[in-house]
Enzyme design. Structure first.
Site, PDB file in Angstrom:
ATOM      1  N   ALA A  29       0.836  -1.207   0.000  1.00  0.00           N
ATOM      2  CA  ALA A  29       0.000   0.000   0.000  1.00  0.00           C
ATOM      3  C   ALA A  29       0.863   1.245   0.000  1.00  0.00           C
ATOM      4  O   ALA A  29       2.093   1.154  -0.096  1.00  0.00           O
ATOM      5  CB  ALA A  29      -0.922  -0.014   1.213  1.00  0.00           C
ATOM      6  N   ASN A  30       0.253   2.412   0.061  1.00  0.00           N
ATOM      7  CA  ASN A  30       0.999   3.661   0.195  1.00  0.00           C
ATOM      8  C   ASN A  30       0.256   4.596   1.148  1.00  0.00           C
ATOM      9  O   ASN A  30      -0.819   4.260   1.647  1.00  0.00           O
ATOM     10  CB  ASN A  30       1.227   4.298  -1.180  1.00  0.00           C
ATOM     11  CG  ASN A  30      -0.072   4.680  -1.845  1.00  0.00           C
ATOM     12  OD1 ASN A  30      -0.831   5.505  -1.341  1.00  0.00           O
ATOM     13  ND2 ASN A  30      -0.374   4.047  -2.974  1.00  0.00           N
ATOM     14  N   ARG A  31       0.840   5.761   1.407  1.00  0.00           N
ATOM     15  CA  ARG A  31       0.337   6.631   2.472  1.00  0.00           C
ATOM     16  C   ARG A  31      -0.748   7.620   2.037  1.00  0.00           C
ATOM     17  O   ARG A  31      -1.039   8.567   2.762  1.00  0.00           O
ATOM     18  CB  ARG A  31       1.494   7.424   3.080  1.00  0.00           C
ATOM     19  CG  ARG A  31       2.496   6.547   3.787  1.00  0.00           C
ATOM     20  CD  ARG A  31       3.524   7.391   4.530  1.00  0.00           C
ATOM     21  NE  ARG A  31       4.640   6.573   4.960  1.00  0.00           N
ATOM     22  CZ  ARG A  31       4.602   5.760   6.010  1.00  0.00           C
ATOM     23  NH1 ARG A  31       3.504   5.692   6.744  1.00  0.00           N
ATOM     24  NH2 ARG A  31       5.646   5.040   6.323  1.00  0.00           N
ATOM     25  N   SER A  32      -1.318   7.461   0.875  1.00  0.00           N
ATOM     26  CA  SER A  32      -2.364   8.392   0.454  1.00  0.00           C
ATOM     27  C   SER A  32      -3.539   8.372   1.432  1.00  0.00           C
ATOM     28  O   SER A  32      -4.006   7.308   1.830  1.00  0.00           O
ATOM     29  CB  SER A  32      -2.861   8.001  -0.949  1.00  0.00           C
ATOM     30  OG  SER A  32      -4.055   8.685  -1.242  1.00  0.00           O
ATOM     31  N   ALA A  95      -3.776   7.569  -5.632  1.00  0.00           N
ATOM     32  CA  ALA A  95      -2.351   7.189  -5.636  1.00  0.00           C
ATOM     33  C   ALA A  95      -2.309   5.685  -5.922  1.00  0.00           C
ATOM     34  O   ALA A  95      -2.237   4.862  -5.013  1.00  0.00           O
ATOM     35  CB  ALA A  95      -1.718   7.515  -4.292  1.00  0.00           C
TER      36      ALA A  95
END
Ligand code: C5P
Length: 227
Positions: A29-32, A95
């Site tokens: 995942a990512n921090r969006s 994102a």
């Protein structure tokens, strides 16, 4: 309709991160946070548009008057976007993860004597580029985002050309700016014109203000083409 300038327009917005499964219990995942995309959805709905929000996993509630479709992975997001067409306007604020694990395991990967498992990554579809380059049912106005940590405008210009979209909202996401996960944003709007790219640099604003300003800018452009 000065108060509801997007009345009769259908707007698609992607927001949030995507989760790419590794196995049934793990993901990349990512921090969006999804805040900017949700703010745009709220502003477009307030301007009278019919809004379809396609969101990865976030901790936000659906803005009033918005149809929300929740997805997990990039491939699910692409399917949901294609199913939502045709629309007049499409804004890709998500994102999206660039890569996913090539062969998602059907079972939880076990720790073992063999050491850590090798994860073979493969590229995800580029949703913005796919929709921008569609022949049939291409939205009239396709807007992408460019989050950069250096050479912001040059990278954003290159992205505008490469993706085939009409506008890029470029923002500096260097850690010092606090944009990622924060409530404020400084953006530059790059608009593809016939022989040039017009650039508007906006002052530091809250993400809600950026959303309202973007929707106002869209409404101004769409005015020329009545629904
Ligand atoms: O290439 P990059 O990820 O920097 O481009 C950002 C823009 O492209 C954003 O508008 C994002 O929503 C969109 N994008 C997409 N699908 C991807 C990667 C990015 O729609 N797989």
């Amino acid at each position: 309709q000065p108060q509801r300038p997007l009345l009769g327009r259908r707007v698609l917005i992607t927001a949030g991160p995507t989760h790419e499964p590794i196995d049934p219990v793990r993901y990349i995942a990512n921090r969006s946070s999804g805040k900017q995309g949700y703010a745009i959805a709220a502003a477009a709905a307030a301007a009278g548009a019919e809004v379809v929000l396609i969101s990865g996993p976030v901790d936000l509630r659906a803005p009033d008057g918005v149809t929300l479709t929740r997805v997990e992975s990039a491939r699910e997001m692409l399917d949901a976007v294609q199913a939502a067409l045709p629309t007049d306007i499409a804004i890709f604020a998500a994102a999206v993860a660039d890569w996913r694990v090539e062969s998602e395991g059907g079972q939880k990967i076990k720790k073992g004597a063999g050491g850590p498992p090798p994860l073979q990554l493969t590229e995800n579809p580029d949703i913005l580029a796919t929709i921008s380059k569609r022949g049939e049912n291409r939205p009239n106005l396709v807007i992408g985002f460019a989050a950069e940590t250096e050479n912001l405008l040059d990278n954003a210009r290159a992205k505008l050309a490469r993706k085939g979209c009409d506008w890029i909202v470029a923002n500096d996401v260097s850690p010092a700016t606090g944009v990622m996960g924060g409530d404020r944003n400084t953006v530059h709007l790059l608009m593809n014109a016939t022989d040039a790219v017009d650039v508007e640099s906006w002052p530091l604003m809250t993400k809600d203000e950026v959303a309202s300003a973007l929707v106002a800018r869209i409404a101004q452009t769409m005015e020329v083409h009545a629904p």
